[in-house]
Motif scaffolding. Structure first.
Motif, PDB file in Angstrom:
ATOM      1  N   ARG A  27       0.831  -1.212   0.000  1.00  0.00           N
ATOM      2  CA  ARG A  27       0.000   0.000   0.000  1.00  0.00           C
ATOM      3  C   ARG A  27       0.861   1.257   0.000  1.00  0.00           C
ATOM      4  N   ARG A  28       1.936   1.219   0.777  1.00  0.00           N
ATOM      5  CA  ARG A  28       2.831   2.383   0.831  1.00  0.00           C
ATOM      6  C   ARG A  28       3.464   2.648  -0.535  1.00  0.00           C
ATOM      7  N   LEU A  29       3.920   1.587  -1.185  1.00  0.00           N
ATOM      8  CA  LEU A  29       4.524   1.746  -2.513  1.00  0.00           C
ATOM      9  C   LEU A  29       3.497   2.198  -3.547  1.00  0.00           C
ATOM     10  N   TYR A  30       2.264   1.695  -3.452  1.00  0.00           N
ATOM     11  CA  TYR A  30       1.221   2.116  -4.385  1.00  0.00           C
ATOM     12  C   TYR A  30       0.907   3.595  -4.192  1.00  0.00           C
ATOM     13  N   ALA A  31       0.850   4.055  -2.937  1.00  0.00           N
ATOM     14  CA  ALA A  31       0.597   5.476  -2.674  1.00  0.00           C
ATOM     15  C   ALA A  31       1.737   6.332  -3.219  1.00  0.00           C
ATOM     16  N   ALA A  32       2.975   5.868  -3.048  1.00  0.00           N
ATOM     17  CA  ALA A  32       4.115   6.616  -3.584  1.00  0.00           C
ATOM     18  C   ALA A  32       4.068   6.658  -5.112  1.00  0.00           C
ATOM     19  N   LEU A  33       3.692   5.550  -5.735  1.00  0.00           N
ATOM     20  CA  LEU A  33       3.572   5.501  -7.196  1.00  0.00           C
ATOM     21  C   LEU A  33       2.492   6.464  -7.681  1.00  0.00           C
ATOM     22  N   ASP A  34       1.359   6.468  -6.998  1.00  0.00           N
ATOM     23  CA  ASP A  34       0.266   7.361  -7.374  1.00  0.00           C
ATOM     24  C   ASP A  34       0.691   8.826  -7.230  1.00  0.00           C
ATOM     25  N   LYS A  35       1.403   9.132  -6.168  1.00  0.00           N
ATOM     26  CA  LYS A  35       1.890  10.499  -5.950  1.00  0.00           C
ATOM     27  C   LYS A  35       2.881  10.902  -7.042  1.00  0.00           C
ATOM     28  N   ALA A  36       3.771   9.988  -7.409  1.00  0.00           N
ATOM     29  CA  ALA A  36       4.748  10.277  -8.464  1.00  0.00           C
ATOM     30  C   ALA A  36       4.059  10.480  -9.817  1.00  0.00           C
ATOM     31  N   GLN A  37       3.033   9.688 -10.089  1.00  0.00           N
ATOM     32  CA  GLN A  37       2.304   9.853 -11.353  1.00  0.00           C
ATOM     33  C   GLN A  37       1.572  11.183 -11.387  1.00  0.00           C
ATOM     34  N   ALA A  38       0.998  11.596 -10.253  1.00  0.00           N
ATOM     35  CA  ALA A  38       0.317  12.891 -10.197  1.00  0.00           C
ATOM     36  C   ALA A  38       1.315  14.020 -10.417  1.00  0.00           C
ATOM     37  N   GLN A  39       2.481  13.913  -9.812  1.00  0.00           N
ATOM     38  CA  GLN A  39       3.514  14.935 -10.002  1.00  0.00           C
ATOM     39  C   GLN A  39       3.982  14.953 -11.461  1.00  0.00           C
ATOM     40  N   SER A  40       4.088  13.782 -12.064  1.00  0.00           N
ATOM     41  CA  SER A  40       4.482  13.704 -13.471  1.00  0.00           C
ATOM     42  C   SER A  40       3.461  14.402 -14.363  1.00  0.00           C
ATOM     43  N   ARG A  41       2.175  14.174 -14.096  1.00  0.00           N
ATOM     44  CA  ARG A  41       1.133  14.844 -14.884  1.00  0.00           C
ATOM     45  C   ARG A  41       1.197  16.353 -14.687  1.00  0.00           C
ATOM     46  N   LYS A  42       1.443  16.794 -13.464  1.00  0.00           N
ATOM     47  CA  LYS A  42       1.533  18.226 -13.186  1.00  0.00           C
ATOM     48  C   LYS A  42       2.713  18.844 -13.927  1.00  0.00           C
ATOM     49  N   LEU A  43       3.874  18.177 -13.875  1.00  0.00           N
ATOM     50  CA  LEU A  43       5.045  18.698 -14.566  1.00  0.00           C
ATOM     51  C   LEU A  43       4.855  18.699 -16.076  1.00  0.00           C
ATOM     52  N   GLU A  44       4.181  17.695 -16.582  1.00  0.00           N
ATOM     53  CA  GLU A  44       3.905  17.642 -18.021  1.00  0.00           C
ATOM     54  C   GLU A  44       3.000  18.804 -18.440  1.00  0.00           C
ATOM     55  N   SER A  45       2.008  19.090 -17.612  1.00  0.00           N
ATOM     56  CA  SER A  45       1.110  20.210 -17.889  1.00  0.00           C
ATOM     57  C   SER A  45       1.874  21.536 -17.859  1.00  0.00           C
ATOM     58  N   GLU A  46       2.738  21.711 -16.865  1.00  0.00           N
ATOM     59  CA  GLU A  46       3.548  22.931 -16.789  1.00  0.00           C
ATOM     60  C   GLU A  46       4.463  23.057 -18.006  1.00  0.00           C
ATOM     61  N   HIS A  47       5.034  21.939 -18.432  1.00  0.00           N
ATOM     62  CA  HIS A  47       5.922  21.959 -19.595  1.00  0.00           C
ATOM     63  C   HIS A  47       5.166  22.407 -20.840  1.00  0.00           C
ATOM     64  N   GLU A  48       3.954  21.891 -21.021  1.00  0.00           N
ATOM     65  CA  GLU A  48       3.155  22.292 -22.179  1.00  0.00           C
ATOM     66  C   GLU A  48       2.817  23.783 -22.114  1.00  0.00           C
ATOM     67  N   GLN A  49       2.492  24.278 -20.922  1.00  0.00           N
ATOM     68  CA  GLN A  49       2.192  25.705 -20.771  1.00  0.00           C
ATOM     69  C   GLN A  49       3.417  26.550 -21.095  1.00  0.00           C
ATOM     70  N   LEU A  50       4.576  26.113 -20.639  1.00  0.00           N
ATOM     71  CA  LEU A  50       5.807  26.857 -20.928  1.00  0.00           C
ATOM     72  C   LEU A  50       6.127  26.841 -22.418  1.00  0.00           C
ATOM     73  N   GLN A  51       5.856  25.728 -23.081  1.00  0.00           N
ATOM     74  CA  GLN A  51       6.078  25.663 -24.526  1.00  0.00           C
ATOM     75  C   GLN A  51       5.166  26.642 -25.258  1.00  0.00           C
ATOM     76  N   VAL A  52       3.911  26.732 -24.823  1.00  0.00           N
ATOM     77  CA  VAL A  52       2.976  27.675 -25.441  1.00  0.00           C
ATOM     78  C   VAL A  52       3.450  29.107 -25.211  1.00  0.00           C
ATOM     79  N   GLN A  53       3.889  29.417 -23.986  1.00  0.00           N
ATOM     80  CA  GLN A  53       4.393  30.761 -23.693  1.00  0.00           C
ATOM     81  C   GLN A  53       5.648  31.074 -24.508  1.00  0.00           C
ATOM     82  N   LYS A  54       6.501  30.075 -24.672  1.00  0.00           N
ATOM     83  CA  LYS A  54       7.729  30.268 -25.452  1.00  0.00           C
ATOM     84  C   LYS A  54       7.388  30.592 -26.908  1.00  0.00           C
ATOM     85  N   ARG A  55       6.426  29.851 -27.463  1.00  0.00           N
ATOM     86  CA  ARG A  55       6.026  30.131 -28.841  1.00  0.00           C
ATOM     87  C   ARG A  55       5.391  31.510 -28.954  1.00  0.00           C
ATOM     88  N   ALA A  56       4.644  31.925 -27.939  1.00  0.00           N
ATOM     89  CA  ALA A  56       4.000  33.244 -27.976  1.00  0.00           C
ATOM     90  C   ALA A  56       5.047  34.354 -27.889  1.00  0.00           C
TER      91      ALA A  56
END
Length: 97
Positions: A27-56
């Motif tokens: 359970r502890r490892l599953y919670a850590a995996l879920d947290k890491a995946q959420a952070q990955s999605r957040k960072l991916e979203s930020e990266h896409e936003q930065l790419q859009v700002q860079k193009r602008a």
């Protein structure tokens, strides 16, 4: 017979503790995996936003505006064009010995 029952009881209790520990760790490892995946999605979203700002920021109109306002650059016109010519020095005279 009682010894055998005690040994088997100890084995069952030890395996129960091991099972509880394994489930807790899982359970502890599953919670850590879920947290890491959420952070990955957040960072991916930020990266896409930065790419859009860079193009602008890199649009030709924005670059032109920054060049004229901050760098005081102006468009090239024939009236302000300066030509640079390179003069080659004369060949050195041979030194007499």
């Amino acid at each position: 017979m009682i010894r055998l029952n005690l040994v088997l009881l100890l084995a069952v209790v030890a395996s129960a503790f091991y099972l509880v520990h394994t489930q807790y760790e899982s359970r502890r490892l599953y919670a850590a995996l879920d947290k890491a995946q959420a952070q990955s999605r957040k960072l991916e979203s930020e990266h896409e936003q930065l790419q859009v700002q860079k193009r602008a920021q890199a649009t030709p109109a924005r670059v032109q505006q920054l060049a004229t306002r901050q760098l005081q650059m102006r468009p090239v016109t024939p009236g302000i064009t300066q030509y640079v010519t390179v003069f080659e020095p004369a060949a050195p005279a041979e030194v007499a010995k």
